[in-house]
Design an enzyme around this catalytic site. Structure first.
Site, PDB file in Angstrom:
ATOM      1  N   TYR A  83       0.826  -1.208   0.000  1.00  0.00           N
ATOM      2  CA  TYR A  83       0.000   0.000   0.000  1.00  0.00           C
ATOM      3  C   TYR A  83       0.864   1.264   0.000  1.00  0.00           C
ATOM      4  O   TYR A  83       0.442   2.312  -0.461  1.00  0.00           O
ATOM      5  CB  TYR A  83      -0.896   0.026   1.242  1.00  0.00           C
ATOM      6  CG  TYR A  83      -2.203  -0.728   1.118  1.00  0.00           C
ATOM      7  CD1 TYR A  83      -2.544  -1.435  -0.026  1.00  0.00           C
ATOM      8  CD2 TYR A  83      -3.122  -0.712   2.173  1.00  0.00           C
ATOM      9  CE1 TYR A  83      -3.762  -2.113  -0.116  1.00  0.00           C
ATOM     10  CE2 TYR A  83      -4.329  -1.374   2.095  1.00  0.00           C
ATOM     11  CZ  TYR A  83      -4.647  -2.074   0.951  1.00  0.00           C
ATOM     12  OH  TYR A  83      -5.847  -2.723   0.869  1.00  0.00           O
ATOM     13  N   GLY A  84       2.068   1.138   0.590  1.00  0.00           N
ATOM     14  CA  GLY A  84       2.939   2.306   0.734  1.00  0.00           C
ATOM     15  C   GLY A  84       3.300   2.959  -0.586  1.00  0.00           C
ATOM     16  O   GLY A  84       3.733   4.105  -0.622  1.00  0.00           O
ATOM     17  N   CYS A 101      -3.216  -1.088   9.609  1.00  0.00           N
ATOM     18  CA  CYS A 101      -2.300  -0.587   8.586  1.00  0.00           C
ATOM     19  C   CYS A 101      -2.234   0.934   8.721  1.00  0.00           C
ATOM     20  O   CYS A 101      -3.254   1.616   8.550  1.00  0.00           O
ATOM     21  CB  CYS A 101      -2.834  -0.979   7.210  1.00  0.00           C
ATOM     22  SG  CYS A 101      -1.895  -0.279   5.842  1.00  0.00           S
ATOM     23  N   CYS A 147       4.481   1.191  10.974  1.00  0.00           N
ATOM     24  CA  CYS A 147       3.970   0.285   9.940  1.00  0.00           C
ATOM     25  C   CYS A 147       3.827  -1.040  10.656  1.00  0.00           C
ATOM     26  O   CYS A 147       4.758  -1.487  11.353  1.00  0.00           O
ATOM     27  CB  CYS A 147       4.949   0.168   8.780  1.00  0.00           C
ATOM     28  SG  CYS A 147       4.549  -1.191   7.642  1.00  0.00           S
TER      29      CYS A 147
HETATM   30  N1  DGL Z   1       1.335  -2.729   7.133  1.00  0.00           N
HETATM   31  C1  DGL Z   1       1.147  -1.481   6.462  1.00  0.00           C
HETATM   32  C2  DGL Z   1       1.260  -0.300   7.419  1.00  0.00           C
HETATM   33  O1  DGL Z   1       1.043  -0.428   8.619  1.00  0.00           O
HETATM   34  C3  DGL Z   1       1.932  -1.143   5.223  1.00  0.00           C
HETATM   35  C4  DGL Z   1       2.554  -2.100   4.307  1.00  0.00           C
HETATM   36  C5  DGL Z   1       2.359  -1.717   2.847  1.00  0.00           C
HETATM   37  O2  DGL Z   1       3.066  -0.829   2.330  1.00  0.00           O
HETATM   38  O3  DGL Z   1       1.469  -2.320   2.251  1.00  0.00           O
HETATM   39  O4  DGL Z   1       1.522   0.797   7.016  1.00  0.00           O
END
Ligand code: DGL
Length: 287
Positions: A55-56, A87, A202
């Site tokens: 997602y980043g 997230c 994260c």
């Molecule tokens: N686990 C996600 C967060 O807490 C991010 C990982 C991603 O980039 O998908 O930001």
């Protein structure tokens, strides 16, 4: 942590609640661990939107659209009593849109700036997160509100979430790659003060914590917001109602948006004492 709005939820739910824990990948397992400890009686759905990982790297508009689309399907399918957006990358952006569109309460995971500002003595704090999270106005507002007396170094790592996934998949990255990602977290000021608190902003990063601690050039306090999230869930849903004599294990369903559960997710869930996993694959390609 961004709060949900329904304070009377606990009173409404008489049966064991269903809690949906959502992330782009396996990072949300670090939050699931803490929430399960607080509410061992609940039924859990763990949803990994692996087809859109990481997602980043998504643009803000793509991410908002994506999370709304996936959440619509998950809510229709599982009808949870509460959703944890495990997230930071999504929570710092999508929570207002989720709350506007759905009536289910959402608890978000956002950078633990407030506890970091309370814990630091040197007033040098680092926020280690995805590039998306460090760029968000929400994150900058948090810093201004809670840490204006501190100097906050923002480190947006493009690789660490994938390194955490690789770690769980049994393909750990070498020490030098990991050390290079965390090196900018450690700052020394001209008057000799050093960074003493690093926020794990994260949910993937606590999966690498033992290695971070070993590779850090000096000791710092690493702050993982997951225990605070579990407290917020308990605040909303009330304490566990499981009779200690009741040894029926609570159910857990794992969902992935890609081709199905990976061997690594299955192993990770197993390792977390979630032996009874029903897996659903709901392919949902990134538009
Ligand atoms: N686990 C996600 C967060 O807490 C991010 C990982 C991603 O980039 O998908 O930001």
């Amino acid at each position: 942590m961004a709060g949900a709005t329904t304070a009377a939820l606990a009173a409404e739910i008489r049966r064991a609640p269903t809690i949906l824990v959502f992330d782009s990948g396996l990072g949300g397992l670090t939050v699931l661990d803490q929430v399960r400890r607080a509410r061992p009686d609940a039924r859990y759905v763990y949803a990994a939107d692996d087809a859109a990982f990481p997602y980043g790297r998504l643009s803000e508009s793509t991410l908002v659209e994506r999370v709304l689309a996936v959440m619509a399907r998950l809510l229709a399918r599982h009808d949870p009593d509460l959703v944890v957006i495990a997230c930071n990358t999504a929570s710092t952006l999508v929570l207002p849109a989720l709350r506007a569109q759905f009536s289910t309460p959402f608890v978000g995971v956002v950078p633990p700036i407030k506890p970091a500002a309370e814990a630091t003595r040197s007033r040098l704090i680092t926020l280690l997160a995805t590039p998306g999270t460090v760029a968000r106005p929400y994150t900058h507002d948090l810093i201004e509100t809670y840490a204006s007396a501190c100097s906050v170094t923002l480190v947006g790592s493009p690789n660490l979430a994938a390194y955490a996934e690789a770690e769980l998949a049994g393909r750990p990255m070498d020490d030098s790659s990991l050390a290079a990602e965390i090196a900018p977290c450690f700052v020394e000021s001209e008057d000799g003060r050093r960074t003493d608190v690093v926020c794990l902003a994260c949910t993937h990063y606590p999966l690498l914590l033992a290695r971070f601690q070993r590779l850090a050039p000096w000791q710092v306090t690493w702050i993982d917001p997951a225990p605070a999230i579990a407290r917020r869930v308990t605040q909303l849903l009330g304490p566990s109602r499981r009779d200690p004599r009741d040894d029926v294990p609570p159910g857990l369903t794992a969902f992935t948006s890609g081709i199905g559960i990976t061997a690594s997710l299955r192993r990770s869930l197993d390792a977390r004492g979630v032996g009874d996993v029903a897996v659903e694959s709901m392919p949902l390609a990134l538009q």
